[in-house]
Design a protein around this motif. Structure first.
Motif, PDB file in Angstrom:
ATOM      1  N   PRO A 128      -7.836   2.691 -29.184  1.00 59.83           N
ATOM      2  CA  PRO A 128      -7.400   1.755 -28.133  1.00 59.83           C
ATOM      3  C   PRO A 128      -8.543   1.422 -27.174  1.00 59.83           C
ATOM      4  CG  PRO A 128      -6.579   3.956 -27.677  1.00 59.83           C
ATOM      5  CD  PRO A 128      -7.230   4.023 -29.028  1.00 59.83           C
ATOM      6  N   LEU A 129      -8.455   0.250 -26.562  1.00 62.04           N
ATOM      7  CA  LEU A 129      -9.421  -0.187 -25.556  1.00 62.04           C
ATOM      8  C   LEU A 129      -8.656  -0.874 -24.443  1.00 62.04           C
ATOM      9  CD1 LEU A 129     -12.442  -0.236 -24.910  1.00 62.04           C
ATOM     10  CD2 LEU A 129     -12.598  -2.449 -26.032  1.00 62.04           C
ATOM     11  N   SER A 130      -8.970  -0.523 -23.200  1.00 59.25           N
ATOM     12  CA  SER A 130      -8.199  -0.994 -22.051  1.00 59.25           C
ATOM     13  C   SER A 130      -8.821  -2.237 -21.430  1.00 59.25           C
ATOM     14  CB  SER A 130      -8.118   0.101 -20.990  1.00 59.25           C
ATOM     15  OG  SER A 130      -7.519   1.262 -21.510  1.00 59.25           O
ATOM     16  N   THR A 131      -7.974  -3.109 -20.924  1.00 57.87           N
ATOM     17  CA  THR A 131      -8.449  -4.249 -20.145  1.00 57.87           C
ATOM     18  C   THR A 131      -8.951  -3.763 -18.789  1.00 57.87           C
ATOM     19  OG1 THR A 131      -6.234  -4.640 -19.263  1.00 57.87           O
ATOM     20  CG2 THR A 131      -6.871  -5.854 -21.243  1.00 57.87           C
ATOM     21  N   PRO A 177     -15.219   4.770 -18.156  1.00 59.26           N
ATOM     22  CA  PRO A 177     -16.258   4.398 -19.131  1.00 59.26           C
ATOM     23  C   PRO A 177     -17.494   5.283 -18.971  1.00 59.26           C
ATOM     24  CG  PRO A 177     -16.343   2.921 -17.268  1.00 59.26           C
ATOM     25  CD  PRO A 177     -15.197   3.875 -16.996  1.00 59.26           C
ATOM     26  N   ALA A 178     -18.488   5.036 -19.791  1.00 60.60           N
ATOM     27  CA  ALA A 178     -19.760   5.741 -19.635  1.00 60.60           C
ATOM     28  C   ALA A 178     -20.549   5.164 -18.461  1.00 60.60           C
ATOM     29  CB  ALA A 178     -20.568   5.650 -20.919  1.00 60.60           C
ATOM     30  N   SER A 179     -20.445   3.843 -18.243  1.00 58.21           N
ATOM     31  CA  SER A 179     -21.178   3.207 -17.147  1.00 58.21           C
ATOM     32  C   SER A 179     -20.564   1.845 -16.868  1.00 58.21           C
ATOM     33  CB  SER A 179     -22.665   3.045 -17.497  1.00 58.21           C
ATOM     34  OG  SER A 179     -22.810   2.182 -18.610  1.00 58.21           O
ATOM     35  N   LEU A 224     -22.852   2.626  -9.994  1.00 59.87           N
ATOM     36  CA  LEU A 224     -21.421   2.923  -9.974  1.00 59.87           C
ATOM     37  C   LEU A 224     -21.158   4.098 -10.908  1.00 59.87           C
ATOM     38  CD1 LEU A 224     -19.954  -0.697 -10.197  1.00 59.87           C
ATOM     39  CD2 LEU A 224     -20.089   0.751  -8.167  1.00 59.87           C
ATOM     40  N   SER A 225     -20.368   5.052 -10.448  1.00 58.54           N
ATOM     41  CA  SER A 225     -20.022   6.188 -11.301  1.00 58.54           C
ATOM     42  C   SER A 225     -18.815   5.829 -12.161  1.00 58.54           C
ATOM     43  CB  SER A 225     -19.704   7.408 -10.440  1.00 58.54           C
ATOM     44  OG  SER A 225     -18.458   7.218  -9.772  1.00 58.54           O
ATOM     45  N   PRO A 226     -18.608   6.524 -13.294  1.00 58.76           N
ATOM     46  CA  PRO A 226     -17.477   6.197 -14.169  1.00 58.76           C
ATOM     47  C   PRO A 226     -16.124   6.262 -13.468  1.00 58.76           C
ATOM     48  CG  PRO A 226     -19.053   7.573 -15.321  1.00 58.76           C
ATOM     49  CD  PRO A 226     -19.493   7.532 -13.894  1.00 58.76           C
ATOM     50  N   ALA A 227     -16.013   7.092 -12.443  1.00 58.80           N
ATOM     51  CA  ALA A 227     -14.720   7.233 -11.762  1.00 58.80           C
ATOM     52  C   ALA A 227     -14.514   6.210 -10.657  1.00 58.80           C
ATOM     53  CB  ALA A 227     -14.598   8.644 -11.185  1.00 58.80           C
ATOM     54  N   ASP A 228     -15.535   5.404 -10.337  1.00 62.39           N
ATOM     55  CA  ASP A 228     -15.403   4.415  -9.264  1.00 62.39           C
ATOM     56  C   ASP A 228     -14.383   3.351  -9.625  1.00 62.39           C
ATOM     57  OD1 ASP A 228     -17.221   5.650  -7.639  1.00 62.39           O
ATOM     58  OD2 ASP A 228     -18.909   4.381  -8.207  1.00 62.39           O
ATOM     59  N   ARG A 229     -13.652   2.913  -8.626  1.00 57.67           N
ATOM     60  CA  ARG A 229     -12.699   1.818  -8.792  1.00 57.67           C
ATOM     61  C   ARG A 229     -12.810   0.807  -7.648  1.00 57.67           C
ATOM     62  NH1 ARG A 229     -12.831   4.067 -12.885  1.00 57.67           N
ATOM     63  NH2 ARG A 229     -11.141   4.674 -14.306  1.00 57.67           N
ATOM     64  N   ALA A 230     -13.911   0.884  -6.860  1.00 54.71           N
ATOM     65  CA  ALA A 230     -14.098  -0.053  -5.749  1.00 54.71           C
ATOM     66  C   ALA A 230     -15.583  -0.145  -5.419  1.00 54.71           C
ATOM     67  CB  ALA A 230     -13.308   0.398  -4.516  1.00 54.71           C
ATOM     68  N   TYR A 231     -15.964  -1.293  -4.840  1.00 62.66           N
ATOM     69  CA  TYR A 231     -17.345  -1.507  -4.402  1.00 62.66           C
ATOM     70  C   TYR A 231     -17.343  -2.606  -3.350  1.00 62.66           C
ATOM     71  CZ  TYR A 231     -22.187  -3.126  -4.392  1.00 62.66           C
ATOM     72  OH  TYR A 231     -23.435  -3.513  -4.006  1.00 62.66           O
ATOM     73  N   ARG A 281     -18.807  -0.081 -19.911  1.00 64.80           N
ATOM     74  CA  ARG A 281     -19.442   0.248 -21.181  1.00 64.80           C
ATOM     75  C   ARG A 281     -19.019   1.644 -21.618  1.00 64.80           C
ATOM     76  NH1 ARG A 281     -22.996  -3.460 -22.638  1.00 64.80           N
ATOM     77  NH2 ARG A 281     -23.869  -4.851 -21.057  1.00 64.80           N
ATOM     78  N   TYR A 282     -18.396   1.697 -22.787  1.00 66.31           N
ATOM     79  CA  TYR A 282     -18.014   2.986 -23.366  1.00 66.31           C
ATOM     80  C   TYR A 282     -19.089   3.489 -24.327  1.00 66.31           C
ATOM     81  CZ  TYR A 282     -13.470   1.991 -21.361  1.00 66.31           C
ATOM     82  OH  TYR A 282     -12.456   1.711 -20.474  1.00 66.31           O
TER      83      TYR A 282
END
Length: 652
Positions: A295-298, A320-322, A336-343, A361-362
């Motif tokens: 699976p791949l997420s939007t 993701p990886a980056s 940005l770290s993989p866990a980031d969800r804001a900037y 990018r995975y």
């Protein structure tokens, strides 16, 4: 025998004798209470009775065995269901009668029987279906795992038999879709169609089994949101298989997305898509699931404008990886770290529209890409105070360069000289050629202010005062040159290890540096060794250090020394090797004209080059003692005309 033929001919030509009570102009009347068996229809080829007729297959009509053999029987075929001849009589044919149907449909076979000529006849009929027997139009789909799917047509036959290769036929109902194992070596499928009430109407067709290529595992390499559409890019999908796009529900179950469309061997589109995890299921016509992709997420991005920043947030179920974030198509250098969800993007200018896209990018080949979202930045606070840099160019114009943090191109800049407005423009660089006097007391100071596209105004920048340079010769001949300059002001604060550094540059005519002289900020210097081969000596002051983004140059100050020609008062062209010719000496003799005339005003000699000399000859005649007048005219490097006159005497 001749008698029988004559009787038959007479009967055929005497329908009134066969049907005396009926007449010619009405429909044949059906006789009531028919016997159990009236007549039979016999297939001519097989000799068997049939209840259904076949297109192109000949049949004959014969009365049942229970009928009186002494009666005369005749038959007529009428298209339609229960349609009797009208008029009754002329087209009946005496038994035996044969008939070959030409098209499918329903026919009525009417029998006319009578005991003797002139007797009242009986009229009986039977209705038969006429069936066609085309080759069955079925489809064959090869499947993986040694299977084949056969889709049997719904018509015209009432039953079918399917044969795989040379195997035994297997019954199949109309409209059936059946999966069969393929025996080793089988390469074709044969389907035979039959009618339940007439096995003589039959036909068959054969199609090859085209095996499927081995199935490659499907992989989603990229998933991109484009508005409400999800675009999937995959590895090459193996031809011949069905690919189903599935989306994960909140219960963790994957369900097919019926609206998904396969565009090519590497592309699928899901219109009106919902965000979430997607995968790809490979199937064939026999099996609903052969393999599924990972699976791949939007990646759902949202952007909002805040005070001098654009706030970005996104939804992504998996880390993701980056990430790669782009602004207006150019990557932003942000970690940005993989866990980031804001900037928060603070490098924005008020009133300017930006477009953002985020890529997760995975791996090097698997990515999830958000939609590209536009946003117009906003602000209510004053923008940062711009920084100004000033320098002179080689044409003695002041070049002003402004830098406004976060505003590389937008907004309006107002440039000022000694608090006087020079120009208002969006340009970050302007040139001021209004300065024409370059004295120590004339050093101008420049400032700039900025108004962003939202109307917010900055404070005026700190004044920047470039150095002004002056130059003058200390004596009549310019053997030494005195230079003075004003101190540069307006640079960032100097540090203990980085202060302003001054360097006096002596320039060649092509503006390259002939010599550089480190000087101090005291503002004075005497050049005791100016170039001897240059009439015009040009200087420029270079200031560096103390936080300057680039060298700041002063104006070009120049000293133009006199052009001088030295001509002797007499010479002796007698061939003794001493003072035999008249030659010009002097300095800066680059462009000149030297002319000698006699006492009659006739020109006797002219030169434009110092190597040209006069030996006293006049029109090739030997020198004659006497006085002559000379004129020297030159244009110096400042464009001024220099003229000298005198006399020279030829002595013996």
């Amino acid at each position: 025998m001749p008698f029988v033929k004559s009787l038959l001919f007479w009967l055929l030509l005497s329908p009134g004798l066969l049907l005396p009570a009926i007449g010619w102009a009405q429909t044949c009347p059906v006789t009531p209470n028919p016997p159990t068996c009236t007549f039979e229809v016999i297939d001519v080829q097989s000799g068997t009775p049939v209840q259904r007729l076949c297109v192109g297959r000949e049949v004959r009509f014969t009365p049942c065995s229970s009928r009186n053999p002494s009666f005369l029987y005749s038959y007529q075929v009428v298209p339609g269901n229960g349609v009797l001849p009208n008029p009754c009589g002329p087209d009946f044919v005496l038994s035996p009668v044969t008939y070959r149907p030409t098209q499918a449909g329903t026919v009525t076979i009417v029998e006319n029987s009578q005991a003797a000529p002139g007797a009242t006849p009986t009229i009986f009929f039977r209705v038969f279906e006429v069936s066609d027997s085309p080759a069955p139009a079925f489809t064959v789909a090869a499947c993986a795992q040694g299977l084949v799917q056969v889709r049997v047509p719904g018509s015209p036959y009432t039953s079918y038999a399917v044969q795989i290769g040379s195997g035994a036929p297997v019954a199949a109902a109309p409209n059936a879709v059946v999966t069969y194992p393929v025996p080793a070596g089988a390469t074709s499928v044969t389907v035979t169609g039959r009618y339940t009430d007439n096995t003589l109407c039959t036909n068959s067709a054969t199609q090859p089994i085209v095996p499927l290529a081995p199935l490659a595992s499907p992989t989603i390499q990229n998933i991109t949101l484009q508005g409400t559409t999800v675009q999937l890019t995959t590895t090459a999908l193996t031809a011949g298989y069905r690919y189903v796009v599935e989306r994960e529900t909140t219960a963790g179950v994957y369900q097919a997305v019926p609206s998904a469309v396969q565009n090519s061997a590497t592309s699928l589109t899901v219109p009106s898509a919902q965000p979430g995890r997607y995968r790809l299921r490979a199937a064939d016509d026999c099996t609903e699931e052969l393999r599924t992709s990972a699976p791949l997420s939007t990646l759902t991005l949202t952007v909002a404008a805040a005070e001098r920043r654009n706030q970005l947030t996104w939804q992504l179920p998996d880390n993701p990886a980056s990430y790669e974030l782009t602004r207006n198509g150019t990557p932003i250098a942000v970690a940005l770290s993989p866990a980031d969800r804001a900037y928060a993007d603070t490098a924005v200018a008020c009133g300017v529209q930006y477009s953002y896209r985020l890529t997760a990018r995975y791996s090097s080949t698997v990515t999830s890409v958000s939609d590209m979202l536009p946003i117009r930045a906003t602000a209510t606070q004053p923008p940062a105070t711009p920084r100004l840099f000033a320098t002179f160019d080689l044409r003695n114009r002041v070049v002003l360069t402004a830098n406004v943090a976060r505003f590389p191109t937008t907004g309006q800049l107002t440039y000022l000289s000694d608090a006087r407005t020079l120009v208002t423009t969006p340009n970050r660089t302007v040139r001021d050629s209004s300065l024409t006097r370059f004295g120590a007391g004339a050093a101008p100071c420049f400032q700039v202010r900025f108004v962003d596209d939202c109307g917010n105004r900055s404070a005026d920048s700190a004044p920047f005062c470039p150095a002004l340079l002056t130059a003058e010769q200390t004596d009549y001949r310019g053997s030494t040159i005195r230079l003075g300059w004003s101190v540069l002001r307006g640079v960032p604060a100097a540090t203990p290890t980085d202060s302003l550094r001054y360097r006096l540059l002596v320039l060649n005519p092509d503006n390259t540096v002939l010599r550089s002289i480190p000087v101090s900020s005291r503002g004075a210097y005497i050049d005791v060794a100016p170039p001897t081969d240059q009439q015009q000596v040009r200087y420029r002051l270079e200031v560096t250090g103390a936080g300057l983004s680039a060298p700041s140059y002063s104006n070009i100050a120049s000293v133009t020394r006199r052009v001088e020609a030295f001509v002797p008062t007499a010479f002796t062209p007698n061939g003794d090797g001493l003072n035999d010719v008249l030659e010009i000496k002097g300095r800066f003799l680059n462009t000149f004209r030297f002319t000698v005339v006699d006492r009659n005003g006739q020109e006797v000699f002219q030169s434009t080059n110092r190597s040209q000399t006069w030996d006293g000859r006049v029109r090739n005649a030997p020198p004659v003692p006497g006085s002559f007048v000379w004129r020297f005219e030159a244009t110096d490097e400042a464009g001024q005309t220099v003229v000298q006159r005198g006399t020279v005497t030829i002595l013996k």
